[in-house]
Design a protein around this motif. Structure first.
Motif, PDB file in Angstrom:
ATOM      1  N   THR A  13      -0.509  81.016 -12.066  1.00  0.00           N
ATOM      2  CA  THR A  13      -0.569  82.399 -12.534  1.00  0.00           C
ATOM      3  C   THR A  13      -1.863  82.537 -13.320  1.00  0.00           C
ATOM      4  N   ALA A  14      -2.109  83.739 -13.845  1.00  0.00           N
ATOM      5  CA  ALA A  14      -3.323  83.948 -14.637  1.00  0.00           C
ATOM      6  C   ALA A  14      -3.310  83.124 -15.913  1.00  0.00           C
ATOM      7  N   ASP A  15      -2.103  82.810 -16.408  1.00  0.00           N
ATOM      8  CA  ASP A  15      -1.989  82.080 -17.670  1.00  0.00           C
ATOM      9  C   ASP A  15      -1.660  80.609 -17.488  1.00  0.00           C
ATOM     10  N   GLU A  16      -1.444  80.172 -16.250  1.00  0.00           N
ATOM     11  CA  GLU A  16      -1.042  78.786 -16.029  1.00  0.00           C
ATOM     12  C   GLU A  16      -1.675  78.280 -14.748  1.00  0.00           C
ATOM     13  N   VAL A  17      -2.480  77.241 -14.836  1.00  0.00           N
ATOM     14  CA  VAL A  17      -3.280  76.762 -13.714  1.00  0.00           C
ATOM     15  C   VAL A  17      -2.979  75.290 -13.463  1.00  0.00           C
ATOM     16  N   PRO A  18      -2.717  74.895 -12.209  1.00  0.00           N
ATOM     17  CA  PRO A  18      -2.446  73.496 -11.909  1.00  0.00           C
ATOM     18  C   PRO A  18      -3.725  72.664 -11.849  1.00  0.00           C
ATOM     19  N   PHE A  19      -3.554  71.375 -12.070  1.00  0.00           N
ATOM     20  CA  PHE A  19      -4.670  70.448 -11.939  1.00  0.00           C
ATOM     21  C   PHE A  19      -4.130  69.101 -11.492  1.00  0.00           C
ATOM     22  N   GLU A  20      -5.016  68.264 -10.968  1.00  0.00           N
ATOM     23  CA  GLU A  20      -4.702  66.870 -10.688  1.00  0.00           C
ATOM     24  C   GLU A  20      -5.856  66.027 -11.182  1.00  0.00           C
ATOM     25  N   THR A  21      -5.543  64.847 -11.682  1.00  0.00           N
ATOM     26  CA  THR A  21      -6.567  63.900 -12.101  1.00  0.00           C
ATOM     27  C   THR A  21      -6.202  62.513 -11.601  1.00  0.00           C
ATOM     28  N   ASP A  46     -16.819  73.569  -9.885  1.00  0.00           N
ATOM     29  CA  ASP A  46     -17.603  73.143 -11.053  1.00  0.00           C
ATOM     30  C   ASP A  46     -17.063  71.865 -11.680  1.00  0.00           C
ATOM     31  N   VAL A  47     -15.757  71.633 -11.525  1.00  0.00           N
ATOM     32  CA  VAL A  47     -15.129  70.539 -12.281  1.00  0.00           C
ATOM     33  C   VAL A  47     -14.554  69.434 -11.413  1.00  0.00           C
ATOM     34  N   VAL A  48     -14.239  69.713 -10.159  1.00  0.00           N
ATOM     35  CA  VAL A  48     -13.676  68.669  -9.304  1.00  0.00           C
ATOM     36  C   VAL A  48     -14.695  67.542  -9.148  1.00  0.00           C
ATOM     37  N   GLY A  49     -14.206  66.319  -9.345  1.00  0.00           N
ATOM     38  CA  GLY A  49     -15.083  65.154  -9.313  1.00  0.00           C
ATOM     39  C   GLY A  49     -15.664  64.799 -10.664  1.00  0.00           C
ATOM     40  N   GLN A  50     -15.431  65.668 -11.664  1.00  0.00           N
ATOM     41  CA  GLN A  50     -15.926  65.425 -13.012  1.00  0.00           C
ATOM     42  C   GLN A  50     -14.815  64.858 -13.893  1.00  0.00           C
ATOM     43  N   SER A  51     -15.211  64.210 -14.959  1.00  0.00           N
ATOM     44  CA  SER A  51     -14.239  63.730 -15.947  1.00  0.00           C
ATOM     45  C   SER A  51     -13.674  64.912 -16.724  1.00  0.00           C
ATOM     46  N   MET A  52     -12.435  64.760 -17.226  1.00  0.00           N
ATOM     47  CA  MET A  52     -11.859  65.785 -18.102  1.00  0.00           C
ATOM     48  C   MET A  52     -12.728  66.026 -19.331  1.00  0.00           C
ATOM     49  N   ALA A  53     -13.589  65.066 -19.655  1.00  0.00           N
ATOM     50  CA  ALA A  53     -14.483  65.225 -20.800  1.00  0.00           C
ATOM     51  C   ALA A  53     -15.393  66.436 -20.647  1.00  0.00           C
TER      52      ALA A  53
END
Length: 417
Positions: free
Chosen positions: A43-51, A74-81
Motif C-alpha cells: 500500500t502507500a504506507d506499507e512496502v515489501p522488501f527482501e534482503t 535505486d536500491v536493489v543490489g545495494q546494502s540496507m546501509a
C-alpha cells in the motif's frame, strides 16, 4: 517498520508465515514471488522488501518511492546501509545477526531512514526469515511501514525533551563573551555573553534554545545560560557590564529575580537583552516583571532593532536603556543611504528617551566610521572582537584607538522626531 502484530493481527501473522513457507523453494529474484508479495502487502504506507542474510536488498516494492523517494532500481543490489541513517547501522546489523541465530524475524522495529533528498524519516520494519529449499536461511521477506503522524510527533517530542533535559542536568554549556566598544574612544565598555553547547548533537545555540522552548524547557535552559554567564563574568576585567539574553517567557516565569539575588555579579553592571522570537501578546502582563529586575539595578536592552515592525513595538513599550541595531541594518551602513537614514532615526529616538544605541555586527572600519558619524555610541562585531572564553578575553580585547571623528549634527536633526 512494519505491521501491527497485536491480538487483532494474529490471523494476519499466520497468513504471512504461510506465504513465506509457500515461496521458500523460490529464489528471492523470482518475478512471480514478488508479484504475489506486492499484491498481498503493498500500500502507500506499507512496502515489501527482501534482503539477503547480510542485508543486501534483493527486492523493493514499486511504492518504495512513496515512503523514501527511491525507485526500486535505486536500491536493489545495494546494502540496507544506503537507506538507513548512519547511527542505525550497528543496531541493524545486530538485528540481522540475532534473527539468523534465532531462526526468526522481527516485528515493528523502529528505525530512522534517509530519504532520497536527504531527509530523515522514521519507519517500522517487520520481517520473516526467508529460507531456501534446503531449509537454510537465505534472507528476509518483510515490510517497511509508515508511522502514524501523531505517534511520530510524540516520539520526536520525547527525544527532544530527553536531549534538552540531559543538557540541563549535565550543565553542558558555557559562556563566551564578545566585546562591546565605545565608538568614539575605542574602549571596551561591556561584553555580551553568548552560550556555547558541549552536548550532542552538535548544533547552533539558537537551535538548542528553540528546541527547548518547543518542549517546555526554554526558561530552564535560559536561566542556566544566564547563571553560567554571570559566574564566568567574575573573571572579567573590572568596570565592564555584561549583557545577557532573556526571553519574555523567562521574565514572566518570575524565576529570574531569585537567580540575580543569588549571583555574586552586581546587577548594576547587568544588561538584560529582551528577545522577541515569540510575539509578546500582553505587555501589561510583562512590564511588572521588567520593572522588578530594573528595581534591582539591572538595565534593559532591545535586540534586533530595525529587523521588523515587532522591534519598534518592543522599543516603544519597554522603553529600553539600550537599543541594539540589527546586523541587517548595520551591514553596508557606509554605502546605503536608506540604512543610514533609518539608523539615524534610531539615534535621534535614543537621544530623546535617554537610550544608548549599539550597532551589532560591525565587520569593517568603514561601517564603524559610518556608525560614529551617525552618533551611535557603542558597537560590537568581528571587526572589534570575536566571542571568546573569559580566560582568553583579556588578551583579545581591542586597545583604545584614537577617537573616530564625529561630525557636528545640525540642531534641527537633534530636535527631529
Amino acid at each position: 517498520m512494519g505491521v501491527d502484530f497485536g491480538a487483532a493481527g494474529v490471523a494476519m501473522t499466520r497468513l504471512r508465515a504461510a506465504l513465506a513457507r509457500a515461496i521458500a523453494p523460490v529464489t528471492p529474484h523470482d518475478d512471480l514471488t514478488h508479484w504475489r508479495l506486492s499484491a498481498f502487502l503493498e500500500t502507500a504506507d506499507e512496502v515489501p522488501f527482501e534482503t539477503t542474510a547480510d542485508g543486501t536488498i534483493t527486492y523493493a516494492g514499486p511504492r518504495s518511492v512513496d515512503l523514501l523517494g527511491y525507485e526500486p532500481a535505486d536500491v536493489v543490489g545495494q546494502s540496507m546501509a544506503v537507506v538507513l541513517a548512519p547511527r542505525e547501522l550497528d543496531r541493524a546489523r545486530r538485528l540481522l545477526s540475532d534473527s539468523l541465530v534465532a531462526g526468526s524475524g522481527w516485528t515493528k522495529e523502529r528505525y530512522t531512514y534517509v530519504t532520497r533528498d536527504g531527509q530523515e524519516r522514521e519507519l517500522y520494519s517487520s520481517a520473516l526469515l526467508h529460507v531456501g529449499p534446503d531449509g537454510e536461511p537465505i534472507g528476509f521477506t518483510g515490510t517497511l511501514r509508515a508511522i502514524d503522524a501523531d505517534v511520530a510527533a510524540l516520539a520526536a517530542w520525547q527525544r527532544t525533551h530527553a536531549r534538552v533535559t540531559a543538557a540541563i542536568e549535565q550543565q553542558a554549556l558555557h559562556a563566551v563573551y564578545q566585546p562591546i566598544v565605545s565608538v568614539t574612544s575605542g574602549e571596551v565598555v561591556g561584553v555580551e555573553a553568548l552560550a556555547r553547547f558541549t552536548a550532542e548533537p552538535v548544533q547552533a545555540p539558537d537551535r538548542w534554545f528553540r528546541e527547548a522552548a518547543t518542549v517546555g524547557l526554554g526558561t530552564a535552559l535560559e536561566l542556566l545560560a544566564v547563571e553560567k554567564a554571570l559566574d564566568g563574568a567574575q573573571h572579567l576585567p573590572p568596570g565592564l557590564y555584561v549583557s545577557v539574553n532573556v526571553s519574555p517567557q523567562t521574565l514572566l516565569s518570575g524565576r529570574l529575580p531569585r537567580l540575580l539575588d543569588e549571583s555574586l555579579w552586581p546587577t548594576s553592571r547587568l544588561v538584560l537583552e529582551i528577545t522577541e522570537h515569540v510575539s509578546v501578546d500582553d505587555y501589561a502582563e510583562l512590564l511588572p516583571f521588567v520593572d522588578e529586575v530594573r528595581a534591582r539595578g539591572a538595565r534593559v536592552a532591545v535586540d534586533d532593532a530595525g529587523a521588523g515592525y515587532a522591534s519598534f513595538r518592543h522599543i516603544l513599550r519597554l522603553r529600553p536603556d539600550y537599543i541594539k541595531l540589527d546586523r541587517t541594518l548595520v551591514d553596508g551602513l557606509d554605502v546605503d543611504p536608506a540604512k543610514r537614514a533609518l539608523a539615524g532615526a534610531f539615534v535621534t529616538f535614543g537621544h530623546e528617551v535617554g537610550a544608548t544605541v549599539v550597532a551589532e555586527g560591525i565587520e569593517t572600519e568603514q561601517e564603524l566610521r559610518a556608525a560614529a558619524a551617525l552618533g551611535i555610541q557603542s558597537a560590537q562585531g568581528y571587526h572589534l572582537g570575536r566571542p571568546a572564553p573569559v580566560d582568553q578575553l583579556a588578551g583579545s580585547l581591542p586597545r583604545p584607538s584614537p577617537p573616530v571623528p564625529v561630525p557636528a549634527r545640525p540642531p534641527q536633526d537633534r530636535a527631529a522626531t
